[in-house]
Design a protein around this motif. Structure first.
Motif, PDB file in Angstrom:
ATOM      1  N   ARG A 229       0.805  -1.228   0.000  1.00 11.96           N
ATOM      2  CA  ARG A 229       0.000   0.000   0.000  1.00 11.96           C
ATOM      3  C   ARG A 229       0.840   1.282   0.000  1.00 11.96           C
ATOM      4  NH1 ARG A 229      -4.345  -0.136   4.598  1.00 11.96           N
ATOM      5  NH2 ARG A 229      -2.478  -0.716   5.754  1.00 11.96           N
ATOM      6  N   PHE A 230       1.940   1.309   0.775  1.00 12.06           N
ATOM      7  CA  PHE A 230       2.711   2.562   0.859  1.00 12.06           C
ATOM      8  C   PHE A 230       3.307   2.919  -0.502  1.00 12.06           C
ATOM      9  CE2 PHE A 230       7.392   1.805   0.922  1.00 12.06           C
ATOM     10  CZ  PHE A 230       7.385   0.431   0.775  1.00 12.06           C
ATOM     11  N   LEU A 231       3.605   1.886  -1.315  1.00 16.98           N
ATOM     12  CA  LEU A 231       4.116   2.151  -2.667  1.00 16.98           C
ATOM     13  C   LEU A 231       3.020   2.756  -3.530  1.00 16.98           C
ATOM     14  CD1 LEU A 231       6.126  -1.126  -3.358  1.00 16.98           C
ATOM     15  CD2 LEU A 231       7.026   1.112  -2.701  1.00 16.98           C
ATOM     16  N   VAL A 244       4.191  -2.869  -9.953  1.00 16.21           N
ATOM     17  CA  VAL A 244       5.470  -3.548 -10.164  1.00 16.21           C
ATOM     18  C   VAL A 244       6.641  -2.570 -10.290  1.00 16.21           C
ATOM     19  CG1 VAL A 244       4.971  -3.830 -12.633  1.00 16.21           C
ATOM     20  CG2 VAL A 244       6.703  -5.259 -11.569  1.00 16.21           C
ATOM     21  N   HIS A 245       6.421  -1.444 -10.976  1.00 17.09           N
ATOM     22  CA  HIS A 245       7.539  -0.498 -11.134  1.00 17.09           C
ATOM     23  C   HIS A 245       7.886   0.149  -9.797  1.00 17.09           C
ATOM     24  CE1 HIS A 245       6.921  -1.274 -15.302  1.00 17.09           C
ATOM     25  NE2 HIS A 245       5.744  -0.706 -15.297  1.00 17.09           N
ATOM     26  N   ALA A 246       6.871   0.444  -9.021  1.00 17.91           N
ATOM     27  CA  ALA A 246       7.088   1.014  -7.684  1.00 17.91           C
ATOM     28  C   ALA A 246       7.863   0.008  -6.826  1.00 17.91           C
ATOM     29  CB  ALA A 246       5.750   1.352  -7.042  1.00 17.91           C
ATOM     30  N   THR A 247       7.500  -1.252  -6.959  1.00 24.10           N
ATOM     31  CA  THR A 247       8.192  -2.315  -6.217  1.00 24.10           C
ATOM     32  C   THR A 247       9.664  -2.373  -6.621  1.00 24.10           C
ATOM     33  OG1 THR A 247       6.144  -3.588  -6.105  1.00 24.10           O
ATOM     34  CG2 THR A 247       8.203  -4.813  -5.790  1.00 24.10           C
ATOM     35  N   THR A 248       9.915  -2.275  -7.918  1.00 31.87           N
ATOM     36  CA  THR A 248      11.294  -2.323  -8.413  1.00 31.87           C
ATOM     37  C   THR A 248      12.128  -1.198  -7.802  1.00 31.87           C
ATOM     38  OG1 THR A 248      10.578  -3.301 -10.496  1.00 31.87           O
ATOM     39  CG2 THR A 248      12.737  -2.234 -10.494  1.00 31.87           C
ATOM     40  N   GLY A 249      11.561   0.006  -7.768  1.00 30.16           N
ATOM     41  CA  GLY A 249      12.284   1.146  -7.198  1.00 30.16           C
ATOM     42  C   GLY A 249      12.684   0.887  -5.754  1.00 30.16           C
ATOM     43  N   ALA A 250      11.731   0.372  -4.978  1.00 29.69           N
ATOM     44  CA  ALA A 250      12.012   0.124  -3.555  1.00 29.69           C
ATOM     45  C   ALA A 250      13.037  -1.001  -3.390  1.00 29.69           C
ATOM     46  CB  ALA A 250      10.715  -0.227  -2.837  1.00 29.69           C
ATOM     47  N   ASN A 251      12.906  -2.058  -4.185  1.00 32.98           N
ATOM     48  CA  ASN A 251      13.830  -3.188  -4.041  1.00 32.98           C
ATOM     49  C   ASN A 251      15.269  -2.800  -4.394  1.00 32.98           C
ATOM     50  OD1 ASN A 251      12.242  -5.262  -3.016  1.00 32.98           O
ATOM     51  ND2 ASN A 251      11.561  -5.928  -5.052  1.00 32.98           N
ATOM     52  N   VAL A 252      15.421  -2.044  -5.469  1.00 30.05           N
ATOM     53  CA  VAL A 252      16.776  -1.662  -5.891  1.00 30.05           C
ATOM     54  C   VAL A 252      17.441  -0.791  -4.816  1.00 30.05           C
ATOM     55  CG1 VAL A 252      18.054  -0.259  -7.572  1.00 30.05           C
ATOM     56  CG2 VAL A 252      16.413  -1.973  -8.364  1.00 30.05           C
ATOM     57  N   VAL A 267       8.420 -11.927 -10.197  1.00 30.61           N
ATOM     58  CA  VAL A 267       9.790 -12.437 -10.088  1.00 30.61           C
ATOM     59  C   VAL A 267      10.686 -11.943 -11.224  1.00 30.61           C
ATOM     60  CG1 VAL A 267      11.182 -14.545 -10.201  1.00 30.61           C
ATOM     61  CG2 VAL A 267       9.230 -14.424  -8.654  1.00 30.61           C
ATOM     62  N   ALA A 268      10.188 -11.938 -12.462  1.00 33.61           N
ATOM     63  CA  ALA A 268      11.061 -11.529 -13.581  1.00 33.61           C
ATOM     64  C   ALA A 268      11.557 -10.102 -13.378  1.00 33.61           C
ATOM     65  CB  ALA A 268      10.324 -11.666 -14.911  1.00 33.61           C
ATOM     66  N   ALA A 269      10.659  -9.216 -12.974  1.00 32.38           N
ATOM     67  CA  ALA A 269      11.044  -7.810 -12.768  1.00 32.38           C
ATOM     68  C   ALA A 269      12.098  -7.704 -11.676  1.00 32.38           C
ATOM     69  CB  ALA A 269       9.813  -6.976 -12.407  1.00 32.38           C
ATOM     70  N   ALA A 270      11.919  -8.454 -10.604  1.00 30.47           N
ATOM     71  CA  ALA A 270      12.871  -8.391  -9.488  1.00 30.47           C
ATOM     72  C   ALA A 270      14.208  -8.999  -9.897  1.00 30.47           C
ATOM     73  CB  ALA A 270      12.303  -9.107  -8.273  1.00 30.47           C
ATOM     74  N   ARG A 271      14.151 -10.161 -10.529  1.00 36.38           N
ATOM     75  CA  ARG A 271      15.390 -10.845 -10.939  1.00 36.38           C
ATOM     76  C   ARG A 271      16.249  -9.927 -11.806  1.00 36.38           C
ATOM     77  NH1 ARG A 271      17.442 -14.806  -8.579  1.00 36.38           N
ATOM     78  NH2 ARG A 271      18.923 -13.137  -8.399  1.00 36.38           N
ATOM     79  N   GLN A 272      15.610  -9.369 -12.859  1.00 41.05           N
ATOM     80  CA  GLN A 272      16.373  -8.553 -13.808  1.00 41.05           C
ATOM     81  C   GLN A 272      16.895  -7.278 -13.164  1.00 41.05           C
ATOM     82  OE1 GLN A 272      14.042  -7.905 -17.373  1.00 41.05           O
ATOM     83  NE2 GLN A 272      13.425 -10.058 -17.437  1.00 41.05           N
TER      84      GLN A 272
END
Ligand code: HH2
Length: 287
Positions: A229-231, A244-252, A267-272
């Motif tokens: 939710r915060f994303l 998914v893009h918001a998730t990618t920003g936070a994970n990186v 998973v693909a977005a996170a892996r790459q």
């Protein structure tokens, strides 16, 4: 810590580790009901593996913020055990974790071949959990939360003083110490600040911004930001599946700040993204 030791081996931590989410629930906040039958769940597991997951995290009870419906151990086991068995048959090398707060479910899942127990209560809600994990030499994720399954992802217990991360560590580190006293090896323990669990957006952001303080404990750190939710609030995205893009920003960012294990739906977005970010970070350090 160079590897995360679990019941069936060890996962190297010299690159980002991606844990793919497999919710076998009718009510999870972003994918509830989608993989509820064992066949659908197995098909989903195949995609997670193909996309590059290192671990498959199978869960049979939701903690959704709108008030999750608690399930009993028998029903939870009925949901997760056939999926764990199916994944183990299809992918014998795959590391499976079970997302549960119940010792009975953990015990049966470990007997079925799961290697890691992911407990969103950090062993608060079932006093037998530590002994069960020690006995089978499971890897464990100790996640910070407050309250029970139905209210831990709400704001009911989200009151903190000035130092949110300090308070979180003050509650989580004693859980890790208790786990070690119960016989769980230090190298089997991973800590998770519990983004979105008994935390408002500003609290979740503090957990991520101050990750180095958590990393300094010397336990490997897992973050579970996926679609949360915060994303959605920051990025202005209402539909969880579109985050998914918001998730990618936070994970990186979390990777750069020291997190090593990432629990995700996509998973693909996170892996790459994590592999690329990691390669750049390594290059910077070596070059
Ligand atoms: N978040 C959720 C569930 N389990 N485990 C860990 N270690 N860390 C997390 O941040 C975490 C977790 C909630 O997400 P999800 O599984 O997608 O939803 P639900 O609880 O509604 O099934």
């Amino acid at each position: 810590m160079t590897a995360w030791v679990h019941a069936r081996g060890a996962i190297p931590l010299d690159r980002p580790v991606v844990m793919g989410i497999l919710n076998v629930t009718p009510d999870s906040f972003s994918d509830g009901g989608r993989f509820f039958s064992a066949d659908d769940a197995l098909a989903r597991a195949e995609s997670l593996v193909a996309e590059g997951a290192d671990i498959i995290d199978v869960g049979g009870e939701s903690t959704r913020p709108q008030g999750a419906t608690p399930v009993d151990a028998a029903e939870e086991a009925r949901r997760v055990l056939p999926v764990i068995a199916g994944v183990r048959r299809r992918f014998p090398e795959m590391v499976v974790s079970v997302d549960t707060v119940k010792a009975e479910v953990a015990e049966r899942a470990l007997a079925e071949g799961a290697a890691i127990v992911n407990d969103v209560s950090a062993f608060r809600l079932d006093e037998r959990m530590a002994a069960v994990c020690a006995q089978s030499r499971a890897g464990v994720v100790l996640m910070h939360s407050r309250g029970g399954v139905s209210d831990m992802a709400t704001f009911d217990h989200a009151s903190y003083g000035d130092d949110v991360v300090g308070e979180m560590l003050g509650e989580l580190l004693p859980r890790a110490a208790a786990a070690e006293r119960a016989g769980i090896r230090r190298e089997s323990i991973v800590l998770d600040p519990g983004v979105g669990f008994s935390k408002r957006s500003e609290h979740s952001l503090a957990m991520l911004a101050e990750l180095p303080r958590i990393v300094d404990t010397d336990y490997p750190v897992l973050v579970g930001v996926s679609r949360k939710r915060f994303l959605g609030e920051i990025a202005g995205v209402r539909d969880p599946a579109q985050r998914v893009h918001a998730t990618t920003g936070a994970n990186v960012m979390a990777l750069a700040l020291g997190a090593r294990i990432f629990r995700v739906h996509d998973v693909a977005a996170a892996r790459q993204s994590l592999d690329v970010a990691w390669t750049i970070l390594q290059h910077e350090q070596n070059g």
